[in-house]
Design a protein around this motif. Structure first.
Motif, mmCIF file in Angstrom:
data_model
loop_
_atom_site.group_PDB
_atom_site.id
_atom_site.type_symbol
_atom_site.label_atom_id
_atom_site.label_comp_id
_atom_site.label_asym_id
_atom_site.label_seq_id
_atom_site.Cartn_x
_atom_site.Cartn_y
_atom_site.Cartn_z
ATOM 1 N N ASN A 133 36.616 39.656 -2.928
ATOM 2 C CA ASN A 133 36.304 40.565 -3.974
ATOM 3 C C ASN A 133 37.565 41.019 -4.809
ATOM 4 O O ASN A 133 36.481 42.121 -5.378
ATOM 5 N N VAL A 134 38.473 40.908 -4.861
ATOM 6 C CA VAL A 134 39.569 40.968 -5.015
ATOM 7 C C VAL A 134 39.954 40.425 -6.308
ATOM 8 O O VAL A 134 39.979 39.355 -6.536
ATOM 9 N N THR A 135 39.727 41.238 -7.619
ATOM 10 C CA THR A 135 40.487 40.156 -8.865
ATOM 11 C C THR A 135 42.071 40.457 -8.877
ATOM 12 O O THR A 135 42.004 42.121 -9.062
ATOM 13 N N VAL A 136 42.691 40.083 -9.021
ATOM 14 C CA VAL A 136 44.593 40.084 -10.020
ATOM 15 C C VAL A 136 44.861 39.793 -11.266
ATOM 16 O O VAL A 136 44.524 37.648 -11.090
ATOM 17 N N GLY A 137 45.142 40.631 -11.892
ATOM 18 C CA GLY A 137 44.962 39.261 -13.417
ATOM 19 C C GLY A 137 46.610 40.185 -13.769
ATOM 20 O O GLY A 137 46.977 40.847 -13.152
ATOM 21 N N VAL A 138 47.036 39.024 -13.847
ATOM 22 C CA VAL A 138 49.049 39.361 -14.320
ATOM 23 C C VAL A 138 48.699 39.073 -15.776
ATOM 24 O O VAL A 138 48.394 37.471 -16.453
ATOM 25 N N ASN A 139 49.196 39.208 -16.789
ATOM 26 C CA ASN A 139 49.393 39.684 -18.039
ATOM 27 C C ASN A 139 50.637 38.196 -18.297
ATOM 28 O O ASN A 139 51.807 39.705 -18.593
ATOM 29 N N LEU A 140 50.883 37.019 -19.039
ATOM 30 C CA LEU A 140 51.925 36.831 -19.217
ATOM 31 C C LEU A 140 52.761 36.963 -20.444
ATOM 32 O O LEU A 140 51.581 36.566 -21.584
ATOM 33 N N VAL A 141 53.063 36.498 -20.818
ATOM 34 C CA VAL A 141 54.118 36.453 -22.387
ATOM 35 C C VAL A 141 54.936 35.901 -21.749
ATOM 36 O O VAL A 141 56.292 36.267 -21.166
ATOM 37 N N ASN A 142 55.272 34.280 -22.213
ATOM 38 C CA ASN A 142 56.458 33.770 -21.790
ATOM 39 C C ASN A 142 57.034 33.499 -20.740
ATOM 40 O O ASN A 142 57.958 33.143 -20.306
ATOM 41 N N ASN A 143 55.685 33.223 -19.940
ATOM 42 C CA ASN A 143 56.067 33.497 -18.660
ATOM 43 C C ASN A 143 56.825 34.493 -17.177
ATOM 44 O O ASN A 143 56.813 34.622 -16.781
ATOM 45 N N ILE A 144 56.416 35.815 -18.560
ATOM 46 C CA ILE A 144 57.571 36.595 -17.898
ATOM 47 C C ILE A 144 55.621 37.483 -17.571
ATOM 48 O O ILE A 144 55.085 37.889 -18.887
ATOM 49 N N PRO A 145 55.694 39.017 -16.370
ATOM 50 C CA PRO A 145 54.664 39.866 -16.150
ATOM 51 C C PRO A 145 54.737 40.611 -17.791
ATOM 52 O O PRO A 145 55.767 40.936 -17.798
ATOM 53 N N THR A 146 53.816 40.954 -18.166
ATOM 54 C CA THR A 146 53.503 42.599 -18.213
ATOM 55 C C THR A 146 53.396 43.613 -18.194
ATOM 56 O O THR A 146 53.385 44.929 -18.283
ATOM 57 N N VAL A 194 37.656 45.103 -8.666
ATOM 58 C CA VAL A 194 36.670 44.992 -7.009
ATOM 59 C C VAL A 194 35.682 44.092 -8.137
ATOM 60 O O VAL A 194 34.867 44.677 -8.901
ATOM 61 N N ARG A 195 35.480 42.750 -7.757
ATOM 62 C CA ARG A 195 34.551 42.531 -7.990
ATOM 63 C C ARG A 195 33.252 41.879 -7.247
ATOM 64 O O ARG A 195 33.674 41.812 -6.152
ATOM 65 N N ASN A 196 32.082 41.931 -7.442
ATOM 66 C CA ASN A 196 31.146 41.271 -7.018
ATOM 67 C C ASN A 196 31.009 42.301 -5.489
ATOM 68 O O ASN A 196 30.845 41.035 -4.261
ATOM 69 N N PHE A 197 30.813 43.084 -5.706
ATOM 70 C CA PHE A 197 30.648 43.994 -3.553
ATOM 71 C C PHE A 197 29.877 45.001 -3.494
ATOM 72 O O PHE A 197 30.118 46.112 -4.940
ATOM 73 N N SER A 198 28.581 44.579 -2.727
ATOM 74 C CA SER A 198 27.722 45.804 -2.413
ATOM 75 C C SER A 198 28.670 47.250 -1.252
ATOM 76 O O SER A 198 28.307 46.675 -0.438
ATOM 77 N N LEU A 199 28.232 48.223 -1.755
ATOM 78 C CA LEU A 199 28.462 49.329 -1.006
ATOM 79 C C LEU A 199 27.031 50.050 -0.353
ATOM 80 O O LEU A 199 26.362 50.144 -1.321
ATOM 81 N N ASN A 200 27.380 49.814 0.956
ATOM 82 C CA ASN A 200 25.653 50.304 1.145
ATOM 83 C C ASN A 200 25.989 51.997 1.823
ATOM 84 O O ASN A 200 26.852 51.817 2.631
ATOM 85 N N THR A 201 24.982 52.552 1.178
ATOM 86 C CA THR A 201 25.550 54.320 1.694
ATOM 87 C C THR A 201 23.790 54.347 2.808
ATOM 88 O O THR A 201 23.357 54.044 2.454
ATOM 89 N N ILE A 202 24.147 56.160 2.716
ATOM 90 C CA ILE A 202 22.738 56.333 3.984
ATOM 91 C C ILE A 202 21.633 55.884 2.209
ATOM 92 O O ILE A 202 20.172 56.044 2.558
ATOM 93 N N PHE A 203 22.344 57.190 1.206
ATOM 94 C CA PHE A 203 20.829 56.974 0.013
ATOM 95 C C PHE A 203 20.807 55.548 -0.517
ATOM 96 O O PHE A 203 19.751 56.212 -1.235
ATOM 97 N N SER A 204 21.684 55.154 -0.980
ATOM 98 C CA SER A 204 21.391 53.814 -2.043
ATOM 99 C C SER A 204 22.594 52.753 -1.683
ATOM 100 O O SER A 204 23.924 52.916 -1.524
ATOM 101 N N THR A 205 22.497 51.850 -2.491
ATOM 102 C CA THR A 205 23.664 50.198 -2.437
ATOM 103 C C THR A 205 24.292 50.668 -3.544
ATOM 104 O O THR A 205 23.375 50.043 -4.863
ATOM 105 N N PHE A 206 25.297 51.213 -3.927
ATOM 106 C CA PHE A 206 26.628 50.580 -5.345
ATOM 107 C C PHE A 206 26.815 49.318 -5.098
ATOM 108 O O PHE A 206 27.485 48.734 -4.144
ATOM 109 N N ASN A 207 26.678 48.810 -6.390
ATOM 110 C CA ASN A 207 27.188 47.209 -6.735
ATOM 111 C C ASN A 207 28.519 47.761 -7.945
ATOM 112 O O ASN A 207 28.102 47.886 -8.530
ATOM 113 N N PHE A 208 29.664 46.468 -7.068
ATOM 114 C CA PHE A 208 30.560 47.358 -8.028
ATOM 115 C C PHE A 208 31.040 45.489 -9.233
ATOM 116 O O PHE A 208 31.087 44.764 -7.892
#
Length: 109
Positions: free
Chosen positions: A57-70, A76-90
């Motif tokens: 459910n976790v995405t990590v992106g590394v922006n590379l310039v000439n193979n060096i991180p910048t 968080v992706r595709n995760f549903s959190l159930n609460t008492i009153f509702s479900t939240f989709n992330f």
């Protein structure tokens, strides 16, 4: 639980901006950050901080310039959190982006 998730994402992105980045093993970098979000530690655990939350459910992106991180982005992706009153989709939230300030190395070069 959302606040826990939001804090974990921000903490992982801050950590990622400072961790050594091994150009010959980028998966170890992204795996450590995913574990940080889910377990609160860079090593995989058995009890996630939020029930049913996994590294898939976790995405990590590394922006590379000439193979060096910048930049390092953690979200968080595709995760549903159930609460008492509702479900939240992330989908790509919470999200944090930080400028990379760590050291780049190559363990297999």
């Amino acid at each position: 639980n959302y606040n826990v998730m939001k804090t974990a994402v921000a903490d992982a992105a801050v950590l990622g901006s400072q961790l050594d980045y091994d150009v010959s093993d980028p998966d170890s970098f992204t795996d450590a950050l995913k574990n940080m979000v889910v377990y609160g530690d860079t090593t995989a655990g058995t009890s996630p901080m939020i029930r049913d939350f996994t590294t898939a459910n976790v995405t990590v992106g590394v922006n590379l310039v000439n193979n060096i991180p910048t930049e390092v982005e953690v979200s968080v992706r595709n995760f549903s959190l159930n609460t008492i009153f509702s479900t939240f989709n992330f989908v790509d939230k919470p999200r944090a982006v930080f400028t990379y300030m760590g050291r780049v190395r190559c363990s297999r070069c």
